[in-house]
Motif scaffolding. Structure first.
Motif, mmCIF file in Angstrom:
data_model
loop_
_atom_site.group_PDB
_atom_site.id
_atom_site.type_symbol
_atom_site.label_atom_id
_atom_site.label_comp_id
_atom_site.label_asym_id
_atom_site.label_seq_id
_atom_site.Cartn_x
_atom_site.Cartn_y
_atom_site.Cartn_z
ATOM 1 N N THR A 124 10.622 6.050 6.974
ATOM 2 C CA THR A 124 11.952 6.581 7.606
ATOM 3 C C THR A 124 11.464 8.023 7.597
ATOM 4 O O THR A 124 10.446 8.833 7.220
ATOM 5 C CB THR A 124 13.018 6.659 6.483
ATOM 6 N N TYR B 112 1.496 5.987 -0.098
ATOM 7 C CA TYR B 112 3.056 6.340 0.297
ATOM 8 C C TYR B 112 3.243 5.694 1.678
ATOM 9 O O TYR B 112 2.353 5.789 2.569
ATOM 10 C CB TYR B 112 2.365 7.979 0.740
ATOM 11 N N ASP B 113 4.329 4.985 1.645
ATOM 12 C CA ASP B 113 4.749 4.063 2.784
ATOM 13 C C ASP B 113 5.658 5.117 3.667
ATOM 14 O O ASP B 113 6.684 5.461 3.093
ATOM 15 C CB ASP B 113 5.485 3.000 2.063
ATOM 16 N N ILE B 114 5.436 5.397 4.655
ATOM 17 C CA ILE B 114 6.065 6.059 5.871
ATOM 18 C C ILE B 114 7.012 5.310 6.619
ATOM 19 O O ILE B 114 6.418 4.607 7.561
ATOM 20 C CB ILE B 114 5.301 6.961 6.435
ATOM 21 N N ASN C 11 0.450 3.727 6.313
ATOM 22 C CA ASN C 11 0.341 3.990 5.090
ATOM 23 C C ASN C 11 -0.616 5.036 4.604
ATOM 24 O O ASN C 11 -1.894 5.045 5.340
ATOM 25 C CB ASN C 11 -0.202 2.842 4.025
ATOM 26 N N GLU D 285 12.730 10.719 6.246
ATOM 27 C CA GLU D 285 13.027 11.254 5.119
ATOM 28 C C GLU D 285 11.642 11.252 4.470
ATOM 29 O O GLU D 285 11.135 12.028 3.902
ATOM 30 C CB GLU D 285 14.151 10.794 4.333
ATOM 31 N N SER D 286 11.047 9.851 4.321
ATOM 32 C CA SER D 286 9.869 9.962 3.668
ATOM 33 C C SER D 286 8.708 10.366 4.427
ATOM 34 O O SER D 286 7.886 10.791 3.599
ATOM 35 C CB SER D 286 9.535 7.983 3.608
ATOM 36 N N TYR D 287 8.640 10.586 5.795
ATOM 37 C CA TYR D 287 7.627 11.251 6.352
ATOM 38 C C TYR D 287 7.659 12.697 6.144
ATOM 39 O O TYR D 287 6.519 13.113 5.706
ATOM 40 C CB TYR D 287 8.083 10.969 7.972
ATOM 41 N N GLU E 167 8.874 13.815 3.357
ATOM 42 C CA GLU E 167 8.276 13.889 1.971
ATOM 43 C C GLU E 167 6.804 13.997 1.868
ATOM 44 O O GLU E 167 6.064 14.693 1.032
ATOM 45 C CB GLU E 167 8.929 13.129 1.165
ATOM 46 N N VAL E 168 6.115 12.810 2.453
ATOM 47 C CA VAL E 168 4.743 12.648 2.440
ATOM 48 C C VAL E 168 4.253 14.163 3.172
ATOM 49 O O VAL E 168 2.914 14.496 2.512
ATOM 50 C CB VAL E 168 4.172 11.622 3.272
#
Length: 246
Positions: free
Chosen positions: A231, A227-229, A115, A233-235, A237-238
């Motif tokens: 997937t 910010y919870d990484i 996180n 996609e979330s990585y 985005e972060v």
């Protein structure tokens, strides 16, 4: 107080990126997730050691990271011995493994190593000192699907945790608990007792569900963004968000 970073997972949803590399050491805007967490924690008064719990597959990566670390407090890396997602111990058993391996008798700040926060842990530690009891962090969420993927607590008017359920299908409140906890040193025997009594061991919040039935646990409303990484996609985005911040 010592900090414990839970970093023994296998991050299978981020494959192939993490197939042979630990998620906490992935870089976001030029710095690893782990560095972003510990740079803040390292500057909190009273914290005197950082403990990284790795699995056997990735432990060498953390040892190499440690060689280049500039943290002022010492870093201890322990290997829980697991070699695959199927053989992982789970977060609660990893915490007990650290307690047993290092003979810990200290207050513990426990954080998930995947996180990134845009705020400091200092108010969290201050609440722990004020309440003199275990503490968790929470945030208000409307999204039922997000609540179903998290721990969900019911607080009283003073934000003492009345009950908590990990990944409920029917959430009883909108208060989502993040993977950040502080345990008092005299509560550490309850980790082993909770495991023996059958509390869940995969998600760290499962122990809080048990602990709040045994002693007082208070919650801090999260003072910023987490910010919870989880997937690819979330990585991505972060990385974009923090590149813009920089």
């Amino acid at each position: 107080m010592k900090s414990i970073v839970l970093a023994a997972g296998y991050a299978t949803r981020l494959y192939p990126l993490t197939e042979n590399f630990p998620k906490p050491l992935l870089e976001v805007a030029g710095r690893s997730i782990l560095d972003r967490l510990l740079d803040d924690i390292d500057n909190i008064d009273g914290i005197n050691e950082h403990i990284i719990i790795s699995n056997h597959k990735y432990v060498e990566h953390f040892e190499n990271w440690k060689k280049n670390s500039s943290l002022k407090n010492p870093v201890t890396i322990i290997d829980d011995g697991s070699i695959s997602n199927e053989t992982r111990l789970g977060a609660v058993k990893d915490i007990q493994f650290a307690i047993d391996t290092l003979n810990l008798d200290d207050d513990l700040l426990i954080v998930a190593g995947d996180n990134i926060l845009d705020f400091s842990f200092k108010p969290f530690v201050e609440l722990f000192k004020e309440k003199n009891s275990a503490v968790v962090m929470c945030s208000y969420k409307e999204d039922v699907n997000a609540l179903r993927r998290s721990g969900v607590m019911i607080p009283d008017a003073d934000f003492k945790v009345i009950s908590m359920e990990e990944k409920p299908q029917d959430p009883k409140s909108n208060w989502c608990v993040g993977p950040f906890y502080i345990y008092k040193k005299d509560e550490l025997p309850l980790v082993k007792q909770g495991i023996e009594d059958g509390c869940g061991t995969d998600a760290p919040g499962s122990f809080i569900s048990y602990l709040c039935q045994k002693t007082d646990v208070y919650a801090l409303k999260m003072p910023g963004m987490r910010y919870d990484i989880g997937t690819l996609e979330s990585y991505e985005e972060v990385k974009r968000i923090f590149a813009d911040k920089n």
